[in-house]
Design an enzyme around this catalytic site. Sequence first.
Site, PDB file in Angstrom:
ATOM      1  N   ASN A 104      13.476  25.236   8.973  1.00 28.00           N
ATOM      2  CA  ASN A 104      14.765  24.591   9.246  1.00 28.00           C
ATOM      3  C   ASN A 104      14.621  23.082   9.436  1.00 28.00           C
ATOM      4  OD1 ASN A 104      13.569  24.375  11.744  1.00 28.00           O
ATOM      5  ND2 ASN A 104      15.175  25.471  12.884  1.00 28.00           N
ATOM      6  N   GLU A 142      14.409  21.098  17.200  1.00 25.57           N
ATOM      7  CA  GLU A 142      15.275  21.821  16.280  1.00 25.57           C
ATOM      8  C   GLU A 142      16.369  20.892  15.749  1.00 25.57           C
ATOM      9  OE1 GLU A 142      14.115  24.485  15.406  1.00 25.57           O
ATOM     10  OE2 GLU A 142      13.678  25.940  16.976  1.00 25.57           O
ATOM     11  N   ASP A 164       3.530  20.694  21.406  1.00 22.27           N
ATOM     12  CA  ASP A 164       4.503  21.597  22.024  1.00 22.27           C
ATOM     13  C   ASP A 164       3.831  22.835  22.618  1.00 22.27           C
ATOM     14  OD1 ASP A 164       3.802  22.692  19.572  1.00 22.27           O
ATOM     15  OD2 ASP A 164       5.787  22.552  18.694  1.00 22.27           O
ATOM     16  N   HIS A 224      12.434  21.549  11.465  1.00 21.76           N
ATOM     17  CA  HIS A 224      11.978  21.064  12.766  1.00 21.76           C
ATOM     18  C   HIS A 224      10.560  20.489  12.695  1.00 21.76           C
ATOM     19  CE1 HIS A 224      10.355  25.284  14.179  1.00 21.76           C
ATOM     20  NE2 HIS A 224       9.351  24.581  13.713  1.00 21.76           N
TER      21      HIS A 224
HETATM   22  C1  GLP Z   1       6.107  26.095  14.686  1.00 21.54           C
HETATM   23  C2  GLP Z   1       5.605  24.863  15.463  1.00 21.54           C
HETATM   24  C3  GLP Z   1       5.631  23.626  14.601  1.00 21.54           C
HETATM   25  C4  GLP Z   1       5.094  24.001  13.238  1.00 21.54           C
HETATM   26  C5  GLP Z   1       6.089  24.869  12.545  1.00 21.54           C
HETATM   27  C6  GLP Z   1       5.607  25.410  11.205  1.00 21.54           C
HETATM   28  O1  GLP Z   1       7.121  26.790  15.289  1.00 21.54           O
HETATM   29  N1  GLP Z   1       6.249  24.576  16.698  1.00 21.54           N
HETATM   30  O2  GLP Z   1       4.876  22.587  15.229  1.00 21.54           O
HETATM   31  O3  GLP Z   1       4.890  22.854  12.475  1.00 21.54           O
HETATM   32  O4  GLP Z   1       6.597  25.870  13.377  1.00 21.54           O
HETATM   33  O5  GLP Z   1       4.619  26.380  11.370  1.00 21.54           O
HETATM   34  P1  GLP Z   1       3.666  26.813  10.183  1.00 21.54           P
HETATM   35  O6  GLP Z   1       2.769  25.645   9.922  1.00 21.54           O
HETATM   36  O7  GLP Z   1       2.909  27.998  10.673  1.00 21.54           O
HETATM   37  O8  GLP Z   1       4.522  27.116   9.030  1.00 21.54           O
END
Ligand code: GLP
Length: 267
Positions: A136, A143, A67, A138
């Site tokens: 949440n 989302e 992404d 995702h």
């Molecule tokens: C972000 C990314 C995700 C990621 C998630 C958790 O917004 N788009 O790909 O897995 O949130 O992030 P983190 O690993 O820093 O908790």
Amino acid sequence: MEIIILSSTEEVGETSADVIADVLERSDRPVLGLATGSSPVAAYRALAARTGSGDLDLSDVDAFALDEYVGLPADHEQSYATFIRENVVAPLGLDPARVHVPDGQADDLEAACTDYERAMGDAGGVDLQILGIGANGHIGFNEPTSSLESRTRIKTLAPQTRQDNARFFDVIDDVPRLCVTQGLGTISEARTLMMIAQGEHKAQAVAAAVEGPLSAMCPGSLLQSHRRAIVILDEAAASSLQLADYYRYVYANKPDWQRPRRRAPRG
Ligand code: GLP
């Protein structure tokens, strides 16, 4: 689904790296799906140690990120292109020409999404997709209520996601509202899915993804319908799982032939 519960960040990194290296070394045309965020950092660090010492060579790997924010220049310090360049490409010795991140700045974003899907297909599809999980539920930036069959497309970030990611920006208003993300249908085509989660703040999302219903309300639950899904957790992220003891028992009794090959380090 295989659930692996480990006691330290270092073990999470080493075990994830074992699986990633094994899958890529078995592939004639290795393709790795990359995630950003803090979750995969220990895995990248463990892989970087192996490529740095010459025990592993990833220079022929094609890679596709999940992404990207819409509207941030690729060289912005919070763009996912920057994250991938700094945390993955250079440390792991990937060939920058083989590493792809969705273009969040294209004039025609829909065409860029279609091109991204085509490039993934041309590379032969993803062997292993690394995933984090949002609080949440995702995955990527899919989302809750994202279609289970969705493809790479533009999405609107949930307010909670913008809030969670605001710590990386000066003020929350700087966090983009739109993103480009591989869809859940795109992600599910990877031949192996590997979700990594650490910390108490992920425990509810992990429990919903692993033990809740398969539902678009928790996009991480997509792993339940995948033929090869591995979830690597620390104790805190596993703390809301009902069957945690069972997962520990299964992992402790896993036959050697099912474990990733570990080659003796050179030297
Ligand atoms: C972000 C990314 C995700 C990621 C998630 C958790 O917004 N788009 O790909 O897995 O949130 O992030 P983190 O690993 O820093 O908790």
